[in-house]
Design an enzyme around this catalytic site. Structure first.
Site, PDB file in Angstrom:
ATOM      1  N   ASP A  96      21.171  14.238  25.516  1.00  0.00           N
ATOM      2  CA  ASP A  96      21.873  14.524  26.764  1.00  0.00           C
ATOM      3  C   ASP A  96      23.375  14.712  26.587  1.00  0.00           C
ATOM      4  OD1 ASP A  96      22.648  11.903  26.173  1.00  0.00           O
ATOM      5  OD2 ASP A  96      21.219  11.040  27.585  1.00  0.00           O
ATOM      6  N   GLU A 118      13.279  13.872  23.755  1.00  0.00           N
ATOM      7  CA  GLU A 118      13.748  12.776  24.612  1.00  0.00           C
ATOM      8  C   GLU A 118      14.009  13.288  26.030  1.00  0.00           C
ATOM      9  OE1 GLU A 118      16.131   9.282  22.898  1.00  0.00           O
ATOM     10  OE2 GLU A 118      17.520  10.115  24.371  1.00  0.00           O
ATOM     11  N   GLU A 132      26.178  12.242  30.888  1.00  0.00           N
ATOM     12  CA  GLU A 132      24.840  12.426  30.327  1.00  0.00           C
ATOM     13  C   GLU A 132      23.766  12.676  31.380  1.00  0.00           C
ATOM     14  OE1 GLU A 132      27.201  10.171  27.249  1.00  0.00           O
ATOM     15  OE2 GLU A 132      26.979  10.096  29.421  1.00  0.00           O
TER      16      GLU A 132
END
Length: 376
Positions: A96, A118, A132
């Site tokens: 992220d 992820e 993020e």
């Protein structure tokens, strides 16, 4: 052969993509190409070296005192140029960061399918973690294959309208990385910095501390330092090891407040094998890192999380993590019983982040979507 371009910019991305790159190299149908943007230049270089990897493309985009907008502008130009030059069949990103958000957007503009390792983590608060949470939501809009680390992450994606055929629950690749590194450092302990080597040789119990979140306020950082200072003075037999992030705001504050206390060891950011060695040995961890919340279960370690929200609730539910925020009194209340224990408190629960074979599942799915002949 189909070309798969992996793009990473920070140390956590490198660690979590390393097992995937190694698995891609074993494929008979895929040819991986590794691109390093250098968003975190020195720490990223150390991570590649820990796994014996060398980027095929190195962009060197990091500058001093870089802003998010300035970094993004440089990344958009550099990454788009590489996509034009290499024309990959598939783009793979992890996590992220700003690198991930920009790379996925550039691939979307060029109609290149994106795989997001992820995928599906959500705090449901755009300010925590910042930026993020914004980045991961943007990446999800561009993604063809969402490699969710847990069923909970997959459910987040379904709730946002992602179709189930695009979501693959793989486990977290950090468990794969730890399987590789943990056995290595247990067999051959890494060379340690001088001060740290002395602590380990003496057999002193140690607490591992990391702090780096951009959204952490100055007040919050001061409060964390206050708690650590109090613990160090009340428990002089324990070593408090703090690899200090290179962000000047954090580094200057931590050094000024804690640098003179004998049993607090402030170090430069540690190479990954050294970090894994300490995680294996420590009593417990104080951290605001998302990655450490995922890494600690592989060692049965308790993490006192210096955040108010987490996108990894599985670790909290399993008992590995406790959310405390940055309040000094809350930190002390949770830490003191652990500090009084003669041995590290081990959390005996299944690892919520998988079995260490996530990379294999990711590669198999990429082969399938690209129609590789090796997939039956």
């Amino acid at each position: 052969m189909h070309q798969v371009l992996l793009i990473a910019g920070t140390r956590p991305e490198a660690i979590k993509l390393a097992p995937v790159l190694l698995a891609l190299r074993r494929s008979q149908s895929l040819r991986p190409l590794l691109c390093s943007t250098g968003q975190h230049k020195e720490m990223l270089r150390q991570a590649w070296q820990a796994f014996g990897l060398q980027p095929d493309i190195d962009m060197h985009t990091m500058t001093n005192a870089q802003t998010l907008a300035g970094l993004s502008a440089r990344l958009f130009a550099a990454i788009d140029a590489e996509l034009e030059a290499n024309r990959p069949d598939f783009l793979l990103v992890q996590g992220d960061t700003t690198t991930v958000m920009v790379a996925a957007t550039c691939a979307f503009y060029r109609n290149i399918p994106v795989g997001h390792v992820e995928a599906g983590l959500r705090s449901h608060d755009l300010a925590k973690p910042f930026p993020e949470e914004f980045n991961r939501r943007v990446v999800s809009l561009t993604t063809a294959l969402h490699f969710a680390p847990t069923e909970g992450a997959a459910q987040n994606l379904y709730a946002e309208g992602v179709v189930k055929e695009q979501v693959i629950v793989t486990g977290n690749t950090v468990v794969d990385a730890l399987r590789l590194m943990r056995e290595r450092v247990r067999e051959t302990p890494p060379a340690l910095p001088i001060g740290l080597a002395g602590v380990v040789q003496e057999g002193r119990p140690l607490v591992l501390i990391t702090v780096h979140r951009r959204e952490l306020s100055t007040k919050g950082l001061n409060s964390i330092c206050e708690a650590v200072e109090g613990m160090a003075r009340d428990f002089p037999q324990i070593a408090f090891v703090w690899p200090v992030h290179l962000n000047p705001r954090i580094k200057d504050t931590v050094t000024a407040k804690l640098g003179s206390i004998p049993n607090i060891l402030l170090t430069a950011p540690l190479e990954y094998p050294v970090f894994v060695f300490l995680l294996d040995r420590c009593h417990f961890v104080l951290s605001d890192s998302g990655g450490i919340q995922e890494e600690a279960p592989s060692f049965g370690k308790q993490v006192l999380v210096l955040r108010e929200v987490t996108e990894r609730p599985e670790a909290v539910d399993a008992g590995f993590c406790r959310l405390l925020g940055s309040d000094a009194l809350a930190i002390r209340a949770a830490a003191d019983p652990l500090l009084r224990s003669e041995r590290p408190v081990r959390i005996n629960a299944p690892n919520p982040f998988g079995d260490g074979h996530a990379a294999e599942r990711i590669v198999q799915k990429i082969e399938m979507i690209l129609g590789c002949n090796s997939v039956q």
